[in-house]
Design an enzyme around this catalytic site. Structure first.
Site, PDB file in Angstrom:
ATOM      1  N   ASP A  49       0.837  -1.203   0.000  1.00 59.54           N
ATOM      2  CA  ASP A  49       0.000   0.000   0.000  1.00 59.54           C
ATOM      3  C   ASP A  49       0.870   1.251   0.000  1.00 59.54           C
ATOM      4  OD1 ASP A  49      -2.533   1.496   0.409  1.00 59.54           O
ATOM      5  OD2 ASP A  49      -1.677   1.902   2.377  1.00 59.54           O
ATOM      6  N   GLU A 121      -1.945  -5.375  -3.621  1.00 56.65           N
ATOM      7  CA  GLU A 121      -0.976  -4.620  -2.824  1.00 56.65           C
ATOM      8  C   GLU A 121       0.150  -5.527  -2.346  1.00 56.65           C
ATOM      9  OE1 GLU A 121      -3.954  -1.156  -1.018  1.00 56.65           O
ATOM     10  OE2 GLU A 121      -3.528  -2.953   0.163  1.00 56.65           O
TER      11      GLU A 121
END
Length: 227
Positions: A49, A121
């Protein structure tokens, strides 16, 4: 570590061959398949992320050198949120490589937006850990493609815009209600209604509750702007 055929195929779609394939295995392992000897992808998701955020922030600054922070922030959010990650995951068929427990597999986990977004992610972090930031950045920009260039000039959240419209006219905040939920648990469909105190209403349907609310707000904004 031997990489299964589906992971080899995923490597080809990612455009990256892992020197440490165990990182990719971990990136596609959902918590429903974790064990004391098998780590899931949650820690990689946390890292990925941040890597994605830095790449998108740099890309937006490079793409529009005159944009203000107020313009960049909503564009950034549109590019890094779970829905965007899940869309990219679907494009590379990441779901086919996910390692899921039986319950998740039976409930359609390979198609779930949250699982796909998290895994995307985690894969980003796996590439970063395997080959460094430059390689991860190149992969992200390739997979996100034209999204950076085509993100709306003002990607402002329609719900925020509608609330500000109501506040400017001294109306209470818009009210959102679920009109209907249909479809199986693994692929629900939501119909959401939004109402204003002045009696106006609009509704929209989507497979994500959040997206349905956004679409309803967007429909309402279109109506109020006519007046």
């Amino acid at each position: 570590m031997k990489v299964a055929n589906e992971l080899k195929a995923l490597e080809a779609r990612l455009g990256h061959s892992f020197s440490r394939p165990e990182l990719l295995v971990r990136a596609v392992t959902h918590s429903s398949m974790s064990s004391p000897t098998r780590q899931d992808n949650q820690r990689l998701e946390f890292l990925g992320d941040r890597v994605l955020g830095l790449v998108m922030a740099e890309a937006l600054l490079e793409h529009d050198k005159s944009a203000s922070e107020g313009q960049l922030a909503p564009r950034f959010n549109a590019l890094v949120r779970k829905e965007a990650c899940a869309d990219v995951a679907r494009e590379i068929d990441l779901g086919a490589a996910l390692k899921l427990g039986r319950s998740e597999m039976m409930s359609g986990g390979r198609r779930k937006q949250a699982l796909l977004g998290d895994a995307m992610e985690a894969v980003i972090a796996a590439v970063y850990r395997d080959a460094g930031f430059d390689v991860a950045r190149a992969m992200i920009l390739r997979l996100w493609g034209s999204r950076v260039q085509s993100v709306e000039a003002d990607a402002r959240d329609p719900k925020t815009s509608l609330q500000e419209w109501a506040q400017a006219r001294k109306l209470p905040p818009p009210r959102y209600e679920m009109v209907k939920r249909s479809g199986p648990d693994h692929a629900p469909v939501f119909t959401i209604s939004v109402q204003l105190e002045n009696g106006m209403a609009a509704e929209a349907t989507d497979n994500s509750k959040r997206k349905a609310e956004q679409a309803a707000a967007k429909a309402m904004l279109a109506e109020v702007e006519k007046g």
